[in-house]
Design a protein around this motif. Structure first.
Motif: not given
Length: 303
Positions: A27-37, A99-100, A134-138, A144-145
């Motif tokens: 989710e953070v890298l905007n990739l698929t899970q198979p790509a990360i694996s 930017i958030g 709070g989302d921005v800080m997370t 992610q930003i």
């Protein structure tokens, strides 16, 4: 001489170690899970060590993985420094700036900021993500930003840089006040009420990550003063509509509260208020990068 095929494998390793799962890293890298694996498998084969162990709760970094994690982070930092130096040598600043953003664009002067950034640095591409404060800080801590607008109490500003794992660099853009507003006809009930009296009335609640929740949590520290929340929303426009519909109380920026009173006859409490400030934040270790450095300078000049 052995070498890694690309930097993406190291980036995947560091992100999974930070997030604790392949799904969140994807989710953070905007990739698929198979790509990360695949990247993790490649890096494991190239290094000859087991980077993670599977447990009942998910992935856990191995002893060997933890031993090389700091070096992997240094590699990523070195790559960013290389890119920064190359851009400086070329005489132009370029790159993507994520930017958030929060609340309404007019309040944070978003259009003016982006227009000036575009005029002075046309090679910087901006990408906006909208959410509550709070989302921005997370998002910032998860990578992610790159930076974002953040609302907090004035006393919270100095604490942002004290995070041992991810110290935050923040500049204050504006100070303002939150007022308590209520439905039409409630003026006599809330005009001179204190916090204790307001707690007995129905409230419109917000998510824990919102600035409304964080500020009210400081006011109502006594369990006896817990608010009677009758509805929860995460958008300011929805809060105002609910107040206008007679559902309950809500915090509201002072300028909007006065406008709502004049335009719709909403009730405004005159006895209590909550100070707040608008900030622009980034990870402290990234604030001196060429893009963020220019943005911080631009914001200081624009406000």
């Amino acid at each position: 001489m052995d070498r890694f095929s690309n930097i993406n494998s190291i980036l995947a390793f560091v992100t999974v170690a930070r997030e604790g799962s392949v799904s969140r890293a994807a989710e953070v890298l905007n990739l698929t899970q198979p790509a990360i694996s695949h990247q993790l498998k490649r890096l494991g084969e190239e290094t000859g060590i087991v980077l993670f162990k599977r447990t009942s709760t998910g992935l856990q970094i191995s002893h060997d993985g933890a031993a090389v994690l700091a070096k992997a982070e240094q590699v990523l930092d070195a790559m960013q420094e290389f890119q920064r130096s190359a851009r400086q040598r070329s005489g132009r600043i370029s790159g993507k700036l994520r930017i958030g953003t929060i609340v309404d664009p007019e309040f944070i002067r978003l259009g003016r900021v982006l227009a000036r950034l575009r005029a002075e640095h046309p090679d910087i591409e901006t990408e906006l993500t909208h959410g509550v404060s709070g989302d921005v800080m997370t998002w910032l801590k998860r990578g992610q930003i790159d930076a974002g607008f953040y609302l907090c109490g004035p006393d919270d500003l100095g604490q942002l840089g004290q995070d041992n794992e991810n110290p935050i660099h923040a500049i204050k853009l504006a100070e303002f006040t939150y007022r308590v507003i209520g439905p039409v006809g409630w003026q006599n009930r809330i005009e001179n009420a204190d916090w204790s009296g307001l707690a007995k009335l129905p409230w419109i609640g917000t998510p824990e990550k919102s600035v409304h929740y964080r500020l009210l949590s400081k006011v109502y520290t006594n369990p006896a003063d817990r608010l009677g929340v009758v509805a929860r929303v995460d958008q300011e426009a929805s809060m105002l509509e609910m107040v206008r519909s007679g559902i309950g109380l809500s915090l509201c920026r002072d300028s909007i509260a006065l406008h709502q009173k004049q335009s719709f006859g909403l009730a405004v409490c005159n006895a209590v208020s909550v100070p707040a400030c608008l900030c622009f934040v980034a990870l402290d270790r990234r604030k001196d990068g060429p893009v963020l450095s220019e943005v911080f300078t631009l914001l200081r000049e624009s406000w």
